[in-house]
Enzyme design. Structure first.
Site, PDB file in Angstrom:
ATOM      1  N   ARG A   1      70.236  35.042  39.290  1.00 20.79           N
ATOM      2  CA  ARG A   1      69.544  34.474  38.124  1.00 20.79           C
ATOM      3  C   ARG A   1      70.469  34.432  36.909  1.00 20.79           C
ATOM      4  O   ARG A   1      71.082  35.430  36.563  1.00 20.79           O
ATOM      5  CB  ARG A   1      68.296  35.291  37.810  1.00 20.79           C
ATOM      6  CG  ARG A   1      67.478  34.731  36.665  1.00 20.79           C
ATOM      7  CD  ARG A   1      66.083  35.311  36.603  1.00 20.79           C
ATOM      8  NE  ARG A   1      66.045  36.746  36.410  1.00 20.79           N
ATOM      9  CZ  ARG A   1      65.008  37.404  35.879  1.00 20.79           C
ATOM     10  NH1 ARG A   1      63.917  36.728  35.506  1.00 20.79           N
ATOM     11  NH2 ARG A   1      65.026  38.705  35.741  1.00 20.79           N
TER      12      ARG A   1
ATOM     13  N   HIS B   1      64.871  42.484  40.434  1.00 19.34           N
ATOM     14  CA  HIS B   1      64.912  41.089  40.005  1.00 19.34           C
ATOM     15  C   HIS B   1      66.224  40.396  40.331  1.00 19.34           C
ATOM     16  O   HIS B   1      66.439  39.277  39.921  1.00 19.34           O
ATOM     17  CB  HIS B   1      64.631  40.993  38.494  1.00 19.34           C
ATOM     18  CG  HIS B   1      63.248  41.435  38.115  1.00 19.34           C
ATOM     19  ND1 HIS B   1      62.804  41.439  36.815  1.00 19.34           N
ATOM     20  CD2 HIS B   1      62.211  41.883  38.871  1.00 19.34           C
ATOM     21  CE1 HIS B   1      61.545  41.886  36.783  1.00 19.34           C
ATOM     22  NE2 HIS B   1      61.167  42.167  38.011  1.00 19.34           N
TER      23      HIS B   1
ATOM     24  N   ASP C   1      65.583  48.684  34.942  1.00 21.93           N
ATOM     25  CA  ASP C   1      66.869  48.007  35.167  1.00 21.93           C
ATOM     26  C   ASP C   1      67.879  48.992  35.749  1.00 21.93           C
ATOM     27  O   ASP C   1      67.949  50.138  35.291  1.00 21.93           O
ATOM     28  CB  ASP C   1      67.467  47.491  33.859  1.00 21.93           C
ATOM     29  CG  ASP C   1      66.572  46.514  33.119  1.00 21.93           C
ATOM     30  OD1 ASP C   1      65.362  46.746  33.053  1.00 21.93           O
ATOM     31  OD2 ASP C   1      67.119  45.535  32.577  1.00 21.93           O
TER      32      ASP C   1
ATOM     33  N   LYS D   1      70.154  33.456  32.926  1.00 21.55           N
ATOM     34  CA  LYS D   1      69.141  33.156  31.911  1.00 21.55           C
ATOM     35  C   LYS D   1      69.805  32.932  30.556  1.00 21.55           C
ATOM     36  O   LYS D   1      70.428  33.835  30.007  1.00 21.55           O
ATOM     37  CB  LYS D   1      68.189  34.347  31.729  1.00 21.55           C
ATOM     38  CG  LYS D   1      67.465  34.795  32.959  1.00 21.55           C
ATOM     39  CD  LYS D   1      66.510  35.952  32.635  1.00 21.55           C
ATOM     40  CE  LYS D   1      67.137  37.307  32.776  1.00 21.55           C
ATOM     41  NZ  LYS D   1      66.195  38.421  32.570  1.00 21.55           N
TER      42      LYS D   1
ATOM     43  N   ASP E   1      63.326  45.985  38.244  1.00 23.25           N
ATOM     44  CA  ASP E   1      63.766  45.005  37.235  1.00 23.25           C
ATOM     45  C   ASP E   1      65.159  44.543  37.647  1.00 23.25           C
ATOM     46  O   ASP E   1      65.517  44.688  38.817  1.00 23.25           O
ATOM     47  CB  ASP E   1      63.719  45.614  35.821  1.00 23.25           C
ATOM     48  CG  ASP E   1      63.550  44.551  34.734  1.00 23.25           C
ATOM     49  OD1 ASP E   1      64.329  43.579  34.734  1.00 23.25           O
ATOM     50  OD2 ASP E   1      62.651  44.674  33.903  1.00 23.25           O
ATOM     51  N   ASP E   2      65.954  44.017  36.704  1.00 26.14           N
ATOM     52  CA  ASP E   2      67.276  43.548  37.102  1.00 26.14           C
ATOM     53  C   ASP E   2      68.051  44.656  37.825  1.00 26.14           C
ATOM     54  O   ASP E   2      68.053  45.807  37.387  1.00 26.14           O
ATOM     55  CB  ASP E   2      68.087  43.121  35.871  1.00 26.14           C
ATOM     56  CG  ASP E   2      67.538  41.853  35.241  1.00 26.14           C
ATOM     57  OD1 ASP E   2      67.285  40.884  35.972  1.00 26.14           O
ATOM     58  OD2 ASP E   2      67.360  41.842  34.012  1.00 26.14           O
TER      59      ASP E   2
END
Ligand SMILES: *[C@@H]1O[C@H](CO)[C@@H](O)[C@H](O)[C@H]1NC(C)=O
Length: 382
Positions: free
Chosen positions: A273, A240, A197, A275, A218-219
């Site tokens: 995104r 991500h 991340d 979540k 990742d993010d």
């Protein structure tokens, strides 16, 4: 006259360049407080981290020049006086050990952290990379805890390479500006980087990140909780995307007024995104994505879900974490999504998404997601 004397002491910065050193030198002076404020300390080599930690209360400016942090230790500046300036010079490196970290931690009020021209922070994460990230394999140290930075603190021009796992954790910060940060884990694309991340943000307010470049797996940015967070003029590559959450099941599950603007997301699994986990409670209010350019997206251009469960789009969406006042505007992603992937997926619980604004969104190239639920109007459908 007194003012002039104080000014003279102020310019009398003391530079300590020996390796190793045990404490900064300071010039004896009649007014210790003035000398203390004026003291600049330079630390380097394999004893530099321990010396800097031990001396942090004595130095108004801490220069970390080519510090080699020993294995299994933290470069720990978590007890700084207010308004301390920390400057990284040359190459900062870390030894290898399997442990939790963090490898670097800086805390305080009014702290200025900056990277000098050409400075790099490189923990050589490839030594830990095994494709498993934080899910198994080697225990990998987190890199940088930027925790409890308050009172107009700033982090400027840090160039970070190859973190073992998560790069920068921002937690408990109130009033922090991050400008010109690079997190380059691109070597991890082919060498097993995972869960790297870029910027994880929690329990923080008034955080502004400008001009960040994040290459990772990742993010790029994940806001798990917090208020008045802005990410602008950024670049995300390889990861991500620009994320909220996952929200739910943490100590703090409130996300309020978060803006992502004027940024590019490329070569990433997702563009945007949000979540929320099903079965938990919290709120996601006042999130704005504006002026986002997408390209080479391999899973979802835009993914907004209230059924996140250790993975995207698992099971029935919940209603305990409403997503309200969301603005998605000027998102440019014509042809950006892979043909096997989905342009837009929105799965909400009944009535749990409301008050959205949606305009100028062009995200194409992929498929229509067939299982959207309770999509508010606008956009009205996926
Ligand atoms: C849309 O976003 C792009 C990229 O940030 C920007 O260059 C452009 O000016 C924006 N257009 C409008 C109408 O806001």
């Amino acid at each position: 006259m007194a003012f002039l004397r104080a000014t003279a002491f102020f310019s009398l910065a003391v530079s300590v360049l020996s390796t190793p050193i045990s404490s900064p030198l300071s010039t004896p002076a009649p007014d210790a407080a003035i000398v203390k404020r004026a003291t600049s300390c330079t630390f380097s080599g394999s004893k530099g981290a321990a010396s800097a930690s031990a001396s942090q209360k004595s130095c108004a400016t801490i220069v970390l020049s080519n510090v080699a942090v020993p294995s299994g230790t933290t470069l720990d500046l978590s007890n700084l006086n207010s308004d301390t300036h920390v400057i990284f010079e040359g190459k900062t490196t870390w030894g290898y050990k399997e442990w939790e970290g963090p490898l670097l931690q800086i805390k305080g009020s009014g702290i200025k952290v900056s990277g000098a021209t050409g400075a790099t922070l490189n923990p050589d994460g490839a030594r830990w990379w095994d494709g498993e990230g934080s899910n198994g394999g080697k225990t990998k140290p987190k890199f940088f805890y930027a925790h409890s930075l308050t009172g107009s603190s700033s982090i400027t021009n840090l160039h970070i390479f190859n973190t073992p796992v998560q790069a920068v954790s921002i937690d408990g910060c109130e009033g922090l500006t991050i400008t010109g940060m690079t997190i380059d884990n691109s070597a991890g694309d082919s060498q097993g980087g995972h869960n790297t991340d870029g910027l994880d943000i929690g329990e923080s307010s008034d955080v502004t990140i400008t001009g960040a470049k994040v290459y990772n797996q990742d993010d790029c940015v994940a806001v798990n909780s917090g208020t008045d967070i802005t990410f602008t003029s950024g670049l995300c590559s390889g990861g991500h995307g620009l994320s909220i959450g996952s929200v739910g099941g943490r100590d703090d599950n409130t996300v309020s007024r978060v803006t992502f603007s004027s940024s590019t997301v490329t070569k990433s699994t997702n563009g945007i995104r949000i979540k929320a986990t099903a079965g938990d409670t919290g709120t996601i209010g006042g999130v704005t994505y504006s002026g986002i350019t997408l390209s080479s997206i391999s899973a979802y251009g835009i993914l907004i879900e209230q059924n996140y469960d250790d993975g995207d789009l698992h099971g029935s969406p919940g209603t305990g974490i409403p997503i309200t006042g969301l603005t998605v505007k000027n998102v440019s992603g014509g042809g950006a999504v892979a043909s096997s992937a989905y342009n837009v997926a929105i799965v909400c619980g009944a009535g749990a998404c409301s008050g959205w604004k949606w305009s100028g969104v062009t995200v194409t190239g992929g498929k229509k997601y067939g299982s959207c639920q309770n999509v508010p109007n606008p956009p009205g459908s996926c």
